[in-house]
Write a protein that holds these residues in place. Structure first.
Motif, PDB file in Angstrom:
ATOM      1  N   GLY A 260     -23.472  -9.457 -43.311  1.00  0.00           N
ATOM      2  CA  GLY A 260     -23.419 -10.900 -43.065  1.00  0.00           C
ATOM      3  C   GLY A 260     -23.063 -11.726 -44.548  1.00  0.00           C
ATOM      4  N   GLY A 261     -23.282 -13.079 -44.849  1.00  0.00           N
ATOM      5  CA  GLY A 261     -22.898 -13.545 -46.054  1.00  0.00           C
ATOM      6  C   GLY A 261     -23.748 -14.866 -45.951  1.00  0.00           C
ATOM      7  N   GLY A 262     -23.305 -15.684 -47.352  1.00  0.00           N
ATOM      8  CA  GLY A 262     -24.000 -16.852 -47.246  1.00  0.00           C
ATOM      9  C   GLY A 262     -23.493 -17.789 -48.358  1.00  0.00           C
ATOM     10  N   LEU A 263     -24.180 -18.853 -48.566  1.00  0.00           N
ATOM     11  CA  LEU A 263     -23.671 -19.925 -49.455  1.00  0.00           C
ATOM     12  C   LEU A 263     -24.970 -20.425 -50.348  1.00  0.00           C
ATOM     13  N   GLY A 264     -24.896 -20.599 -51.409  1.00  0.00           N
ATOM     14  CA  GLY A 264     -25.985 -20.975 -52.399  1.00  0.00           C
ATOM     15  C   GLY A 264     -25.653 -22.137 -53.355  1.00  0.00           C
ATOM     16  N   LEU A 265     -26.734 -22.685 -53.864  1.00  0.00           N
ATOM     17  CA  LEU A 265     -26.450 -23.959 -54.829  1.00  0.00           C
ATOM     18  C   LEU A 265     -27.472 -23.567 -55.689  1.00  0.00           C
TER      19      LEU A 265
ATOM     20  N   ALA B   8     -29.458 -15.788 -35.964  1.00  0.00           N
ATOM     21  CA  ALA B   8     -30.443 -16.634 -36.747  1.00  0.00           C
ATOM     22  C   ALA B   8     -29.663 -17.376 -38.051  1.00  0.00           C
ATOM     23  N   ASN B   9     -30.727 -18.107 -38.676  1.00  0.00           N
ATOM     24  CA  ASN B   9     -30.208 -18.670 -39.667  1.00  0.00           C
ATOM     25  C   ASN B   9     -31.450 -18.535 -40.902  1.00  0.00           C
ATOM     26  N   SER B  10     -31.079 -18.108 -42.161  1.00  0.00           N
ATOM     27  CA  SER B  10     -32.142 -18.051 -43.018  1.00  0.00           C
ATOM     28  C   SER B  10     -31.950 -19.146 -44.269  1.00  0.00           C
ATOM     29  N   PHE B  11     -33.071 -19.922 -44.388  1.00  0.00           N
ATOM     30  CA  PHE B  11     -32.716 -20.856 -45.421  1.00  0.00           C
ATOM     31  C   PHE B  11     -33.948 -20.346 -46.536  1.00  0.00           C
TER      32      PHE B  11
ATOM     33  N   THR C 287     -30.255 -21.621 -50.793  1.00  0.00           N
ATOM     34  CA  THR C 287     -29.679 -20.687 -50.258  1.00  0.00           C
ATOM     35  C   THR C 287     -29.495 -20.692 -48.572  1.00  0.00           C
ATOM     36  N   TRP C 288     -28.368 -20.635 -47.790  1.00  0.00           N
ATOM     37  CA  TRP C 288     -28.114 -20.559 -46.637  1.00  0.00           C
ATOM     38  C   TRP C 288     -27.427 -19.347 -46.240  1.00  0.00           C
ATOM     39  N   GLU C 289     -28.089 -18.378 -45.498  1.00  0.00           N
ATOM     40  CA  GLU C 289     -27.602 -17.154 -45.058  1.00  0.00           C
ATOM     41  C   GLU C 289     -27.548 -17.017 -43.385  1.00  0.00           C
ATOM     42  N   PRO C 290     -26.352 -17.393 -42.932  1.00  0.00           N
ATOM     43  CA  PRO C 290     -26.336 -16.906 -41.357  1.00  0.00           C
ATOM     44  C   PRO C 290     -26.497 -15.405 -41.121  1.00  0.00           C
ATOM     45  N   ILE C 291     -27.290 -15.072 -39.978  1.00  0.00           N
ATOM     46  CA  ILE C 291     -27.306 -13.587 -39.483  1.00  0.00           C
ATOM     47  C   ILE C 291     -26.738 -13.405 -38.445  1.00  0.00           C
TER      48      ILE C 291
END
Length: 128
Positions: free
Chosen positions: A65-70, A104-107, A83-87
């Motif tokens: 997976g991967g994700g984006l963060g601020l 799923a989505n992990s916030f 952070t948002w990490e789509p699964i």
């Protein structure tokens, strides 16, 4: 988390922002890749039942997976991160071609306090 604890956490975050001069604020972003393991015992039972009935499907134990963060540093002591990490977790049954989609989505949110230091290393406490 109870509403009282959430209100206290929000009040501390607001005080940290209010105390910081605007020039001291730092904003950063991140892009990341991951290898995730999953503890999905219910879905593992489903895949085992399919395999026991003559099917062929892998357990949903891991995925890439991967994700984006601020990240926001209102001053040198406080950090707030989101952070948002789509699964992306899909398994294909080889006999019938059916797909089992467990996307799923992990916030995630994090608040950290770092103790004042004179060196480059930072030490602190955080909750997320």
């Amino acid at each position: 988390m109870s509403r009282t604890r959430m209100a206290i956490l929000a009040a501390v975050a607001v005080m940290a922002f209010a105390a910081a001069p605007s020039m001291a604020m730092t904003i950063g972003g991140e892009v990341f890749g991951t290898f995730d393991t999953h503890a999905m015992s219910d879905w593992k039972d489903v895949t085992s039942a399919i395999n026991d009935a003559g099917g062929n499907i892998d357990d949903p134990t891991s995925s890439f997976g991967g994700g984006l963060g601020l990240r926001l540093w209102p001053n040198s002591n406080w950090m707030v991160a989101a952070t948002w990490e789509p699964i992306f977790l899909t398994r294909k049954e080889e006999v019938t071609g059916d797909e089992l989609k467990l996307d799923a989505n992990s916030f995630q949110g994090t608040l950290g306090y770092f103790f004042p230091t004179t060196g480059n290393a930072k030490y602190g406490l955080g909750a997320g």
